[in-house]
Design a protein around this motif. Sequence first.
Motif, PDB file in Angstrom:
ATOM      1  N   ALA A 269       0.839  -1.205   0.000  1.00  0.00           N
ATOM      2  CA  ALA A 269       0.000   0.000   0.000  1.00  0.00           C
ATOM      3  C   ALA A 269       0.871   1.250   0.000  1.00  0.00           C
ATOM      4  N   ALA A 270       1.937   1.247   0.788  1.00  0.00           N
ATOM      5  CA  ALA A 270       2.851   2.390   0.824  1.00  0.00           C
ATOM      6  C   ALA A 270       3.504   2.594  -0.530  1.00  0.00           C
ATOM      7  N   SER A 271       3.920   1.522  -1.157  1.00  0.00           N
ATOM      8  CA  SER A 271       4.533   1.598  -2.480  1.00  0.00           C
ATOM      9  C   SER A 271       3.546   2.147  -3.506  1.00  0.00           C
ATOM     10  N   ASP A 272       2.309   1.671  -3.449  1.00  0.00           N
ATOM     11  CA  ASP A 272       1.282   2.173  -4.375  1.00  0.00           C
ATOM     12  C   ASP A 272       1.067   3.671  -4.193  1.00  0.00           C
ATOM     13  N   PHE A 273       1.024   4.135  -2.949  1.00  0.00           N
ATOM     14  CA  PHE A 273       0.855   5.561  -2.677  1.00  0.00           C
ATOM     15  C   PHE A 273       2.054   6.341  -3.210  1.00  0.00           C
ATOM     16  N   SER A 274       3.247   5.853  -2.933  1.00  0.00           N
ATOM     17  CA  SER A 274       4.458   6.523  -3.397  1.00  0.00           C
ATOM     18  C   SER A 274       4.479   6.631  -4.920  1.00  0.00           C
ATOM     19  N   LEU A 275       4.137   5.559  -5.603  1.00  0.00           N
ATOM     20  CA  LEU A 275       4.119   5.566  -7.067  1.00  0.00           C
ATOM     21  C   LEU A 275       3.011   6.454  -7.628  1.00  0.00           C
ATOM     22  N   ALA A 276       1.874   6.522  -6.934  1.00  0.00           N
ATOM     23  CA  ALA A 276       0.746   7.336  -7.396  1.00  0.00           C
ATOM     24  C   ALA A 276       1.105   8.819  -7.439  1.00  0.00           C
ATOM     25  N   VAL A 277       1.945   9.256  -6.519  1.00  0.00           N
ATOM     26  CA  VAL A 277       2.383  10.652  -6.486  1.00  0.00           C
ATOM     27  C   VAL A 277       3.030  11.035  -7.819  1.00  0.00           C
ATOM     28  N   TYR A 278       3.798  10.122  -8.386  1.00  0.00           N
ATOM     29  CA  TYR A 278       4.472  10.385  -9.663  1.00  0.00           C
ATOM     30  C   TYR A 278       3.544  10.151 -10.853  1.00  0.00           C
ATOM     31  N   ALA A 279       2.738   9.114 -10.780  1.00  0.00           N
ATOM     32  CA  ALA A 279       1.903   8.722 -11.922  1.00  0.00           C
ATOM     33  C   ALA A 279       0.717   9.658 -12.157  1.00  0.00           C
ATOM     34  N   HIS A 280       0.223  10.282 -11.108  1.00  0.00           N
ATOM     35  CA  HIS A 280      -1.024  11.035 -11.239  1.00  0.00           C
ATOM     36  C   HIS A 280      -0.890  12.525 -10.943  1.00  0.00           C
ATOM     37  N   THR A 281       0.321  13.007 -10.831  1.00  0.00           N
ATOM     38  CA  THR A 281       0.480  14.429 -10.526  1.00  0.00           C
ATOM     39  C   THR A 281       0.010  15.312 -11.680  1.00  0.00           C
ATOM     40  N   THR A 282      -0.553  16.439 -11.304  1.00  0.00           N
ATOM     41  CA  THR A 282      -0.913  17.457 -12.284  1.00  0.00           C
ATOM     42  C   THR A 282      -0.009  18.680 -12.137  1.00  0.00           C
ATOM     43  N   LEU A 283       0.880  18.640 -11.178  1.00  0.00           N
ATOM     44  CA  LEU A 283       1.783  19.760 -10.915  1.00  0.00           C
ATOM     45  C   LEU A 283       2.861  19.842 -11.980  1.00  0.00           C
ATOM     46  N   GLY A 284       3.343  21.038 -12.233  1.00  0.00           N
ATOM     47  CA  GLY A 284       4.444  21.219 -13.162  1.00  0.00           C
ATOM     48  C   GLY A 284       5.710  20.569 -12.638  1.00  0.00           C
ATOM     49  N   LEU A 285       6.586  20.182 -13.539  1.00  0.00           N
ATOM     50  CA  LEU A 285       7.810  19.482 -13.166  1.00  0.00           C
ATOM     51  C   LEU A 285       8.671  20.300 -12.209  1.00  0.00           C
ATOM     52  N   ARG A 286       8.840  21.575 -12.442  1.00  0.00           N
ATOM     53  CA  ARG A 286       9.723  22.386 -11.597  1.00  0.00           C
ATOM     54  C   ARG A 286       9.180  22.531 -10.177  1.00  0.00           C
ATOM     55  N   GLU A 287       7.889  22.778 -10.028  1.00  0.00           N
ATOM     56  CA  GLU A 287       7.345  22.908  -8.671  1.00  0.00           C
ATOM     57  C   GLU A 287       7.334  21.553  -7.962  1.00  0.00           C
ATOM     58  N   PHE A 288       7.034  20.492  -8.696  1.00  0.00           N
ATOM     59  CA  PHE A 288       7.060  19.133  -8.157  1.00  0.00           C
ATOM     60  C   PHE A 288       8.463  18.805  -7.639  1.00  0.00           C
ATOM     61  N   GLU A 289       9.471  19.053  -8.465  1.00  0.00           N
ATOM     62  CA  GLU A 289      10.850  18.746  -8.084  1.00  0.00           C
ATOM     63  C   GLU A 289      11.376  19.672  -6.993  1.00  0.00           C
ATOM     64  N   ALA A 290      10.930  20.929  -6.969  1.00  0.00           N
ATOM     65  CA  ALA A 290      11.368  21.838  -5.905  1.00  0.00           C
ATOM     66  C   ALA A 290      10.914  21.318  -4.546  1.00  0.00           C
ATOM     67  N   ALA A 291       9.662  20.903  -4.456  1.00  0.00           N
ATOM     68  CA  ALA A 291       9.148  20.358  -3.198  1.00  0.00           C
ATOM     69  C   ALA A 291       9.823  19.025  -2.871  1.00  0.00           C
TER      70      ALA A 291
ATOM     71  N   THR B 174      13.142  13.373 -11.183  1.00  0.00           N
ATOM     72  CA  THR B 174      11.911  12.958 -11.839  1.00  0.00           C
ATOM     73  C   THR B 174      12.006  13.319 -13.313  1.00  0.00           C
ATOM     74  N   GLU B 175      11.633  12.379 -14.149  1.00  0.00           N
ATOM     75  CA  GLU B 175      11.602  12.619 -15.591  1.00  0.00           C
ATOM     76  C   GLU B 175      10.151  12.633 -16.047  1.00  0.00           C
ATOM     77  N   ARG B 176       9.835  13.631 -16.848  1.00  0.00           N
ATOM     78  CA  ARG B 176       8.486  13.737 -17.381  1.00  0.00           C
ATOM     79  C   ARG B 176       8.588  14.111 -18.850  1.00  0.00           C
ATOM     80  N   ASP B 177       8.011  13.286 -19.701  1.00  0.00           N
ATOM     81  CA  ASP B 177       8.033  13.521 -21.150  1.00  0.00           C
ATOM     82  C   ASP B 177       9.463  13.709 -21.659  1.00  0.00           C
ATOM     83  N   GLY B 178      10.390  12.915 -21.122  1.00  0.00           N
ATOM     84  CA  GLY B 178      11.785  12.980 -21.543  1.00  0.00           C
ATOM     85  C   GLY B 178      12.556  14.166 -20.988  1.00  0.00           C
ATOM     86  N   ARG B 179      11.953  14.915 -20.085  1.00  0.00           N
ATOM     87  CA  ARG B 179      12.599  16.097 -19.517  1.00  0.00           C
ATOM     88  C   ARG B 179      12.858  15.918 -18.033  1.00  0.00           C
ATOM     89  N   LYS B 180      13.960  16.488 -17.578  1.00  0.00           N
ATOM     90  CA  LYS B 180      14.300  16.581 -16.155  1.00  0.00           C
ATOM     91  C   LYS B 180      14.708  18.018 -15.877  1.00  0.00           C
TER      92      LYS B 180
END
Length: 171
Positions: free
Chosen positions: A26-48, A66-72
């Motif tokens: 369950a913890a792993s699923d929650f941890s992975l969901a943060v990355y899979a379902h985020t709507t936040l921009g990459l820079r604000e996500f990575e800053a936090a 974190t990589e999103r759409d081939g970008r870090k």
Amino acid sequence: MRIDIPDGKDPIGYVWGEMVPGIGAAASDFSLAVYAHTTLGLREFEAARLRIAQINGCAFCLDWRTERDGRKVEEEFADAVTEWRTTDAFDDRTRLAAEYAERYALDHHGLDEEFWTRMTAHYSQREIVELSMSIGSWLAFGRLNHVLGLDTVCVLTGGSSPRRESDRAAT
């Protein structure tokens, strides 16, 4: 490492999956969901995320990007996160994400009306909840991995392990 791992077992898989399968999965699923379902921009996500990694001292989390759409984020981004108060590399949302992460981890009782006025001027309520849950995940699981010594045996995508702080100083 604080936990005995049987020979031939992956430490993360063993601790998170085999030792406490009902909780770990369950913890792993929650941890992975943060990355899979985020709507936040990459820079604000990575800053936090990086601000929590810096506070936790989690070697894996500090090395991860974190990589999103081939970008870090750029290499210098982690240094900018450390200097979130004064860096000119951040827009208001990114700076607030780093500030929120730090205050969430170190002074959650100090989140006053002045802060919330600034936060709600730049983030929707949905985004605030999402960012709060993400920060909670990183805070809890980064600390768990660091406290148990698992952060130095996590394997990054591509097979490399994170460098310890002493290794960073030597390079």
